[in-house]
Design a protein around this motif. Structure first.
Motif, PDB file in Angstrom:
ATOM      1  N   TRP A   1       2.533  -3.077  -1.243  1.00 41.60           N
ATOM      2  CA  TRP A   1       2.814  -3.520  -2.403  1.00 41.60           C
ATOM      3  C   TRP A   1       3.063  -5.299  -2.741  1.00 41.60           C
ATOM      4  CZ3 TRP A   1       2.406  -0.036  -6.288  1.00 41.60           C
ATOM      5  CH2 TRP A   1       2.583   2.016  -6.037  1.00 41.60           C
ATOM      6  N   LEU A   2       2.180  -5.269  -3.878  1.00 41.56           N
ATOM      7  CA  LEU A   2       1.558  -6.670  -4.032  1.00 41.56           C
ATOM      8  C   LEU A   2       3.124  -6.879  -5.047  1.00 41.56           C
ATOM      9  CD1 LEU A   2      -2.028  -7.273  -4.192  1.00 41.56           C
ATOM     10  CD2 LEU A   2       0.096  -7.385  -2.654  1.00 41.56           C
ATOM     11  N   HIS A   3       4.001  -6.676  -5.571  1.00 45.36           N
ATOM     12  CA  HIS A   3       5.372  -7.441  -6.229  1.00 45.36           C
ATOM     13  C   HIS A   3       6.748  -6.416  -5.277  1.00 45.36           C
ATOM     14  CE1 HIS A   3       5.651  -2.974  -6.909  1.00 45.36           C
ATOM     15  NE2 HIS A   3       4.066  -2.609  -7.413  1.00 45.36           N
ATOM     16  N   ASP A   4       7.810  -6.887  -5.582  1.00 44.31           N
ATOM     17  CA  ASP A   4       8.934  -6.683  -5.111  1.00 44.31           C
ATOM     18  C   ASP A   4       9.209  -5.402  -5.786  1.00 44.31           C
ATOM     19  OD1 ASP A   4       8.695  -9.173  -3.832  1.00 44.31           O
ATOM     20  OD2 ASP A   4      10.021 -10.275  -5.362  1.00 44.31           O
ATOM     21  N   GLU A   5       8.893  -4.792  -6.433  1.00 42.62           N
ATOM     22  CA  GLU A   5       9.227  -3.762  -7.280  1.00 42.62           C
ATOM     23  C   GLU A   5       9.172  -1.993  -6.291  1.00 42.62           C
ATOM     24  OE1 GLU A   5       9.523  -1.998 -10.911  1.00 42.62           O
ATOM     25  OE2 GLU A   5       9.472  -4.362 -11.781  1.00 42.62           O
ATOM     26  N   ALA A   6      10.392  -1.387  -6.128  1.00 45.98           N
ATOM     27  CA  ALA A   6       9.677   0.623  -5.295  1.00 45.98           C
ATOM     28  C   ALA A   6       9.445   0.657  -5.828  1.00 45.98           C
ATOM     29  CB  ALA A   6      11.351   0.331  -4.104  1.00 45.98           C
ATOM     30  N   VAL A   7       8.873   1.611  -5.779  1.00 49.28           N
ATOM     31  CA  VAL A   7       7.871   2.447  -5.596  1.00 49.28           C
ATOM     32  C   VAL A   7       8.538   3.936  -5.019  1.00 49.28           C
ATOM     33  CG1 VAL A   7       6.387   3.970  -6.764  1.00 49.28           C
ATOM     34  CG2 VAL A   7       6.218   1.377  -7.119  1.00 49.28           C
ATOM     35  N   ASP A   8       8.910   5.216  -5.233  1.00 51.72           N
ATOM     36  CA  ASP A   8       9.441   6.642  -4.507  1.00 51.72           C
ATOM     37  C   ASP A   8       8.232   7.157  -4.320  1.00 51.72           C
ATOM     38  OD1 ASP A   8      11.527   8.327  -2.840  1.00 51.72           O
ATOM     39  OD2 ASP A   8      11.710   9.334  -4.666  1.00 51.72           O
TER      40      ASP A   8
ATOM     41  N   VAL B   1      -2.649  -3.289  -2.345  1.00 50.90           N
ATOM     42  CA  VAL B   1      -3.609  -3.308  -1.285  1.00 50.90           C
ATOM     43  C   VAL B   1      -3.702  -1.677  -0.259  1.00 50.90           C
ATOM     44  CG1 VAL B   1      -4.943  -4.007   0.449  1.00 50.90           C
ATOM     45  CG2 VAL B   1      -3.783  -5.850  -1.253  1.00 50.90           C
ATOM     46  N   LYS B   2      -4.211  -0.859  -0.610  1.00 52.85           N
ATOM     47  CA  LYS B   2      -4.266  -0.037   0.555  1.00 52.85           C
ATOM     48  C   LYS B   2      -4.660   0.296   1.929  1.00 52.85           C
ATOM     49  CE  LYS B   2      -2.619   3.588  -2.838  1.00 52.85           C
ATOM     50  NZ  LYS B   2      -3.441   4.658  -3.597  1.00 52.85           N
ATOM     51  N   TRP B   3      -4.366   0.863   2.944  1.00 53.02           N
ATOM     52  CA  TRP B   3      -5.728   0.643   3.689  1.00 53.02           C
ATOM     53  C   TRP B   3      -6.130   1.827   4.910  1.00 53.02           C
ATOM     54  CZ3 TRP B   3      -3.482  -3.738   8.353  1.00 53.02           C
ATOM     55  CH2 TRP B   3      -5.194  -3.842   9.427  1.00 53.02           C
ATOM     56  N   GLU B   4      -7.210   2.451   4.939  1.00 48.41           N
ATOM     57  CA  GLU B   4      -7.402   3.598   5.471  1.00 48.41           C
ATOM     58  C   GLU B   4      -6.876   3.295   7.061  1.00 48.41           C
ATOM     59  OE1 GLU B   4      -9.898   6.346   2.420  1.00 48.41           O
ATOM     60  OE2 GLU B   4     -10.980   4.783   4.132  1.00 48.41           O
ATOM     61  N   GLY B   5      -6.542   4.342   7.671  1.00 45.19           N
ATOM     62  CA  GLY B   5      -6.249   4.895   9.190  1.00 45.19           C
ATOM     63  C   GLY B   5      -7.439   5.433   9.969  1.00 45.19           C
ATOM     64  N   TRP B   6      -8.323   4.764   9.806  1.00 45.75           N
ATOM     65  CA  TRP B   6      -9.779   4.902  10.061  1.00 45.75           C
ATOM     66  C   TRP B   6      -9.259   4.253  12.471  1.00 45.75           C
ATOM     67  CZ3 TRP B   6     -12.070   9.052   8.869  1.00 45.75           C
ATOM     68  CH2 TRP B   6     -12.272   9.134   7.859  1.00 45.75           C
ATOM     69  N   THR B   7      -9.218   3.191  11.896  1.00 49.72           N
ATOM     70  CA  THR B   7      -9.070   2.183  12.893  1.00 49.72           C
ATOM     71  C   THR B   7      -7.717   1.541  14.298  1.00 49.72           C
ATOM     72  OG1 THR B   7     -10.214   0.623  12.263  1.00 49.72           O
ATOM     73  CG2 THR B   7     -11.303   1.510  13.321  1.00 49.72           C
ATOM     74  N   VAL B   8      -7.229   1.220  12.875  1.00 53.72           N
ATOM     75  CA  VAL B   8      -5.994   0.484  12.435  1.00 53.72           C
ATOM     76  C   VAL B   8      -4.509   1.129  12.761  1.00 53.72           C
ATOM     77  CG1 VAL B   8      -5.468   0.871  10.013  1.00 53.72           C
ATOM     78  CG2 VAL B   8      -4.391  -1.088  10.889  1.00 53.72           C
TER      79      VAL B   8
ATOM     80  N   TYR C   1      -6.047  -1.212  -8.185  1.00 57.30           N
ATOM     81  CA  TYR C   1      -5.748  -1.422  -6.020  1.00 57.30           C
ATOM     82  C   TYR C   1      -6.150  -1.921  -5.615  1.00 57.30           C
ATOM     83  CZ  TYR C   1      -8.450   2.636  -5.036  1.00 57.30           C
ATOM     84  OH  TYR C   1      -9.298   3.308  -4.761  1.00 57.30           O
ATOM     85  N   LEU C   2      -7.342  -3.346  -4.333  1.00 59.76           N
ATOM     86  CA  LEU C   2      -7.848  -2.135  -3.290  1.00 59.76           C
ATOM     87  C   LEU C   2      -7.762  -1.144  -2.045  1.00 59.76           C
ATOM     88  CD1 LEU C   2      -8.767  -6.376  -2.967  1.00 59.76           C
ATOM     89  CD2 LEU C   2     -10.157  -4.555  -4.038  1.00 59.76           C
TER      90      LEU C   2
END
Length: 367
Positions: free
Chosen positions: A142-149, A102-109, A73-74
């Motif tokens: 997620w960079l694919h179509d499979e869902a992750v619970d 890809v993840k995104w920390e919620g500091w400013t977004v 991941y990034l």
């Protein structure tokens, strides 16, 4: 035609040196954001700037990205300037590296901006130690179509309760424990029943899970018959802990916890996850965090090229937060290396089956 959120942009990727940030980054402003980027030593997580390059070769946007080593991941810490363009550049970079997310920390977004970029919100932690630092919110794409619970995220509140926490999170994820019951008393109570003082070894943990949830069949996978996790203790302290481990083996027979002495391959872990079972896996933190300490993680899902885990511990000093540790994809070869525990090279796991089935490894299965 690609959607706007996926429209290609001209970009560059450069290392981030907090002592000498690029002038082109400084010209984007947001000095408070830059101070956060420089506030901890992120060097262990390979900090890089993904920058969008304008027609005049100046930067129009930039994002700081990091990731734990040997993962898939990034993480965007923040993005500045033309934020949607910066995020598109990060997603393209992650695709080029064939990563899982890809993840995104919620500091400013905000959640609205994250959603417009294709990110889903992460459920915030149920608990974190007082010393932990991290954003109140986080997002994942997620960079694919499979869902992750998504299981709940619960950070261990001590240095030694990782095994108990992974078991509790597994049972909450399976619907056998209300999420609101995931708290410190539950964490310490299960640890007290499983501990080999202070660590939880595989057999003791498996027995404690079986006793706590009698309707949950459990298999312990441990490919050694010797006591484990004792090498750093003086001989006299090894001896009484070894007696406790023998007691746990005897108790496993009484409560119906089989101990499979064959090596547990990655293929078997993925098969268990495909059956919606949960695998509590003993790993070393050497690969992801740089120090060889045994640690329990929860394997709960699989995507192309990665096993998805929950890690109840974060390294705050390296800028590591719950956003890194939650829904963390790890390539099987990396997970294989992490879970080969030195010095004997053994592998320990506790597999929690669904109530309707109880399986062990097929004879001769390898991977």
């Amino acid at each position: 035609m690609p959607s706007r959120q996926d429209t290609p942009v001209k970009s560059t990727v450069v290392p981030f040196d907090p002592a000498e940030p690029p002038d082109r980054l400084k010209r984007l402003g947001h000095h408070d954001v830059l101070e956060r980027w420089r506030g901890v030593d992120r060097s262990a997580h390979a900090p890089r700037i993904v920058a969008v390059v304008g027609d005049d070769e100046d930067w129009t946007a930039a994002a700081l990205v990091t990731a734990r080593p040997h993962t898939a991941y990034l993480k965007i810490v923040d993005a500045v300037g033309d934020v949607p363009a910066a995020v598109r550049a990060v997603v393209a970079h992650a695709h080029d590296r064939e990563l899982a997310q890809v993840k995104w920390e919620g500091w400013t977004v905000t959640s609205e901006v994250a959603a417009a970029a294709g990110f889903a919100p992460l459920s915030p932690p149920l608990a974190q130690p007082e010393a932990a630092s991290g954003p109140a919110a986080g997002h994942v794409r997620w960079l694919h179509d499979e869902a992750v619970d998504e299981p709940p995220y619960y950070a261990q509140t001590t240095h030694f309760t990782c095994g108990a926490v992974t078991a509790l999170v597994a049972q909450a994820h399976a619907g056998r424990l209300p999420r609101e019951s995931l708290d410190r008393p539950a964490e310490l109570t299960l640890w007290r029943d499983a501990t080999n003082f202070p660590a939880c070894e595989p057999v003791g943990l498996g027995v404690a899970v079986r006793r706590a949830w009698p309707s949950s069949p459990v298999t312990v996978s441990l490919d050694t018959d010797r006591p484990v996790l004792l090498g750093h203790y003086p001989q006299d302290e090894q001896e009484w802990r070894a007696v406790l481990q023998e007691t746990s083996r005897a108790e496993a027979g009484r409560v119906g916890v089989p101990i499979d002495s064959r090596h547990l391959p990655m293929t078997a872990i993925r098969s268990a996850l495909g059956r919606r079972e949960h695998v509590l896996l003993l790993v070393s933190l050497a690969e992801m965090q740089g120090f060889d300490v045994p640690h329990w993680v929860l394997c709960h899902g699989a995507v192309p090229g990665a096993v998805v885990i929950e890690d109840p511990w974060t390294n705050t000093a390296a800028g590591d937060t719950w956003v890194d540790a939650h829904l963390l994809p790890v390539p099987p070869p990396s997970l294989d290396a992490m879970s080969t525990i030195s010095p004997d090279g053994f592998r320990g796991a506790v597999i929690i089956h669904g109530p309707e089935r109880h399986t062990t490894l097929p004879p001769g299965q390898d991977g």
